[in-house]
Design a protein around this motif. Structure first.
Motif, PDB file in Angstrom:
ATOM      1  N   LEU A 100       0.889  -1.160   0.000  1.00 16.81           N
ATOM      2  CA  LEU A 100       0.000   0.000   0.000  1.00 16.81           C
ATOM      3  C   LEU A 100       0.925   1.206   0.000  1.00 16.81           C
ATOM      4  N   GLY A 101       1.054   1.894  -1.148  1.00 15.42           N
ATOM      5  CA  GLY A 101       2.099   2.902  -1.231  1.00 15.42           C
ATOM      6  C   GLY A 101       1.732   4.140  -2.026  1.00 15.42           C
ATOM      7  N   LEU A 114       0.611  11.090  -5.367  1.00 11.25           N
ATOM      8  CA  LEU A 114       0.003  10.582  -6.592  1.00 11.25           C
ATOM      9  C   LEU A 114      -1.108   9.602  -6.208  1.00 11.25           C
ATOM     10  N   ILE A 115      -2.342  10.055  -6.383  1.00  9.79           N
ATOM     11  CA  ILE A 115      -3.499   9.281  -5.940  1.00  9.79           C
ATOM     12  C   ILE A 115      -4.200   8.678  -7.145  1.00  9.79           C
ATOM     13  N   GLN A 116      -4.853   7.562  -6.949  1.00 12.32           N
ATOM     14  CA  GLN A 116      -5.450   6.791  -8.044  1.00 12.32           C
ATOM     15  C   GLN A 116      -6.965   6.689  -7.861  1.00 12.32           C
ATOM     16  N   ALA A 117      -7.712   6.906  -8.927  1.00  9.61           N
ATOM     17  CA  ALA A 117      -9.149   6.628  -8.925  1.00  9.61           C
ATOM     18  C   ALA A 117      -9.306   5.157  -9.282  1.00  9.61           C
ATOM     19  N   LYS A 118      -9.659   4.346  -8.292  1.00  9.46           N
ATOM     20  CA  LYS A 118      -9.612   2.882  -8.458  1.00  9.46           C
ATOM     21  C   LYS A 118     -10.976   2.260  -8.172  1.00  9.46           C
ATOM     22  N   PRO A 131      -4.236   4.565  -2.902  1.00 13.97           N
ATOM     23  CA  PRO A 131      -2.818   4.921  -3.043  1.00 13.97           C
ATOM     24  C   PRO A 131      -2.314   4.708  -4.474  1.00 13.97           C
ATOM     25  N   THR A 132      -1.125   5.223  -4.752  1.00 12.17           N
ATOM     26  CA  THR A 132      -0.502   5.028  -6.066  1.00 12.17           C
ATOM     27  C   THR A 132      -0.434   3.546  -6.409  1.00 12.17           C
ATOM     28  N   LEU A 133      -0.013   2.754  -5.437  1.00 13.73           N
ATOM     29  CA  LEU A 133       0.087   1.299  -5.617  1.00 13.73           C
ATOM     30  C   LEU A 133      -0.699   0.612  -4.514  1.00 13.73           C
ATOM     31  N   GLN A 134      -1.576  -0.285  -4.921  1.00 15.51           N
ATOM     32  CA  GLN A 134      -2.381  -1.078  -3.990  1.00 15.51           C
ATOM     33  C   GLN A 134      -2.428  -2.472  -4.567  1.00 15.51           C
ATOM     34  N   ALA A 135      -1.555  -3.359  -4.066  1.00 14.13           N
ATOM     35  CA  ALA A 135      -1.418  -4.664  -4.720  1.00 14.13           C
ATOM     36  C   ALA A 135      -0.978  -5.728  -3.734  1.00 14.13           C
ATOM     37  N   THR A 136      -1.636  -6.881  -3.803  1.00 11.67           N
ATOM     38  CA  THR A 136      -1.182  -8.038  -3.046  1.00 11.67           C
ATOM     39  C   THR A 136       0.051  -8.629  -3.731  1.00 11.67           C
ATOM     40  N   ARG A 137       0.746  -9.495  -3.020  1.00 16.08           N
ATOM     41  CA  ARG A 137       1.909 -10.164  -3.625  1.00 16.08           C
ATOM     42  C   ARG A 137       1.479 -10.983  -4.850  1.00 16.08           C
ATOM     43  N   SER A 138       0.331 -11.649  -4.754  1.00 14.65           N
ATOM     44  CA  SER A 138      -0.142 -12.437  -5.895  1.00 14.65           C
ATOM     45  C   SER A 138      -0.419 -11.548  -7.100  1.00 14.65           C
ATOM     46  N   ASN A 139      -0.886 -10.321  -6.841  1.00 15.10           N
ATOM     47  CA  ASN A 139      -1.147  -9.402  -7.948  1.00 15.10           C
ATOM     48  C   ASN A 139       0.140  -8.899  -8.597  1.00 15.10           C
ATOM     49  N   TYR A 140       1.087  -8.395  -7.769  1.00 14.68           N
ATOM     50  CA  TYR A 140       2.267  -7.793  -8.394  1.00 14.68           C
ATOM     51  C   TYR A 140       3.270  -8.839  -8.898  1.00 14.68           C
TER      52      TYR A 140
END
Length: 479
Positions: A100-101, A114-118, A131-140
């Protein structure tokens, strides 16, 4: 990755929290979100769990065929905390740690994020600010076979960035088993050109906090990351000077200095930090939390009928299946199980002026999936909504003071969503209520008065403040 002077970083955060941003007004951001909603095709509907593609019910749990992502398991709890010594429940088992970054960069001397419309499948209003990056390990790591998340290179070591915050923080302890995510903010140089993709934009910290006044705009992951921000500790003399500068600059708020002093003051607290550490350590020692894995069919008072996993009295939450189509995701269609709450919940802090500074009444709360028995929680935390019908299995201290608070004593009130990747259209009323001299300083043994400055000191360490507390203090605003 590099780091820089902590005091300088904290001052930059404070300046950003006082800023209205360099690019777009709050109302324009709300309109931009509306445009994002209209431009992205999304279809999300419930299906039976037994029809979920890529998932199966085996070993008495619901899990992905890859063995990755997460599973829905059954657990049995035994504890000496409060009045219920034993219960069974489903829980999300997702042992991997995700990102979460935020990427941060200064514009005109002010730090922006840097914010994201998600879109997440469980979002109430489809698009929320993440957040700019919102990803589980399986996702990234692309277990799903789709594209890599945008801006991953700023967090995985590929880019030479400045690390401002890097912490492991817990997720919802009543729903996740020992789940933590890496909350991180990295900064790039002012002269570095970062391409801003279609559904991203630069905003100041002050704007994020202003947007938290609106219901369900800023998602849970953004809230937990910005709650990790410390703004420094200052003397009484410095705070008076800061207040004067604010007034001269025309920075006004409904409670102009209440949050400011409680966040920044290094003095006047009723409990020393070491006393608070002793208090929570003694409670971690006092309470037992025994968690035993069991099959879903073994759970007492719960049933799986191929469509949902639900409680026999319709309480707490269900596990449901959903089919998802979202046009701008790394993978545009998938199935997954989700948690659907039975009712909206309540998350509240009571605040009281003690020694001339506002203190927050903090609860040491045990939840079934907690990593370390108890965590610091808001004064009142009722995620199931049963309190509205009087169906609680135990009494909830200080609930009446929150529910019956006069309007003029409510500092903050808005509905905020739970994380939309796992929770289906769940929201909680987030509220901060001020009490007066009639409210005693002496409180129940599971509660303690803390300033916001002290609470933010605990955020620096892992597994102290729970996600409900972090969500609520993320609203801390100075205008």
């Amino acid at each position: 990755m590099r780091t820089r002077n902590v005091e300088d970083v904290q001052l930059d955060f404070l300046v950003s929290a006082l800023s209205h941003g360099s690019f777009m007004r709050t109302q324009d951001i709300l309109f931009w979100i509306k445009q994002q909603n209209e431009s992205v095709v999304s279809k999300i509907h419930q299906i039976p769990i037994s029809e979920l593609k890529g998932w199966n019910y085996s070993d008495e749990r619901i899990r992905h065929n890859s063995g990755k992502f997460f599973s829905i398991d059954g657990i049995r709890i035994k504890t000496n905390y409060r009045d219920i010594p034993k219960w069974d429940q489903p829980i999300i088992n997702q042992p991997e740690i995700g990102f979460l970054g935020f990427v941060a960069k200064k514009f005109n001397g002010v730090m922006h994020f840097l914010i994201q419309a998600k879109i997440e499948p469980g979002n109430l209003n489809i698009v929320q600010l993440s957040p700019t990056l919102q990803a589980t390990r399986s996702n990234y790591t692309r277990v799903h076979g789709g594209d890599s998340p945008n801006y991953l290179e700023y967090f995985n070591g590929e880019k030479n960035v400045m690390v401002l915050i890097d912490q492991l923080q817990s997720e919802q302890g009543a729903r996740f088993l020992h789940k933590r995510n890496r909350n991180i903010i990295v900064e790039v140089d002012e002269n570095e050109d970062i391409p801003v993709k279609t559904n991203f934009m630069w905003v100041s910290l002050g704007q994020i906090k202003e947007l938290l006044s609106f219901d369900n705009i800023v998602n849970m992951d953004s809230r937990t990351v910005i709650s990790c921000i410390k703004f420094g500790s200052y003397s009484e003399h410095s705070l008076k000077l800061m207040s004067s500068v604010k007034n001269m600059a025309g920075i006004e708020s409904e409670k102009p200095d209440s949050f400011l002093y409680s966040v920044l003051s290094e003095t006047n607290h009723i409990n020393d930090l070491q006393d608070i550490i002793h208090w929570i350590t003694s409670l971690k020692f006092k309470y037992d939390l025994e968690v035993t894995p069991i099959g879903i069919s073994e759970m007492q008072h719960w049933a799986y009928d191929g469509i949902t996993v639900s409680h026999e009295n319709g309480k707490y939450f269900d596990v449901i299946g959903v089919r998802v189509e979202i046009g701008n995701r790394e993978v545009i269609s998938w199935d997954q199980p989700m948690i659907r709450s039975a009712q909206e919940g309540l998350i509240a802090f009571i605040v009281k002026k003690i020694n001339g500074i506002f203190h927050f009444l903090v609860q040491a709360k045990l939840e079934s999936g907690n990593f370390d028995v108890v965590e610091l929680a808001p004064t009142v935390q009722c995620l199931t909504g049963n309190y509205r019908k009087g169906n609680n299995e135990y009494t909830i201290p200080y609930l009446e003071q929150v529910l019956n608070a006069p309007k003029e004593n409510i500092w903050y009130s808005s509905y905020q969503s739970e994380e939309g990747g796992r929770f289906f259209q769940e929201q909680n009323l987030n509220i901060i209520v001020e009490v007066g001299d009639e409210f005693p300083i002496e409180v129940d043994e599971n509660y303690c008065w803390m300033t916001l400055n002290q609470m933010l000191s605990f955020v620096t360490y892992n597994n102290y403040l729970n996600i409900a507390a972090r969500s609520l203090i993320s609203k801390i605003s100075f205008y």
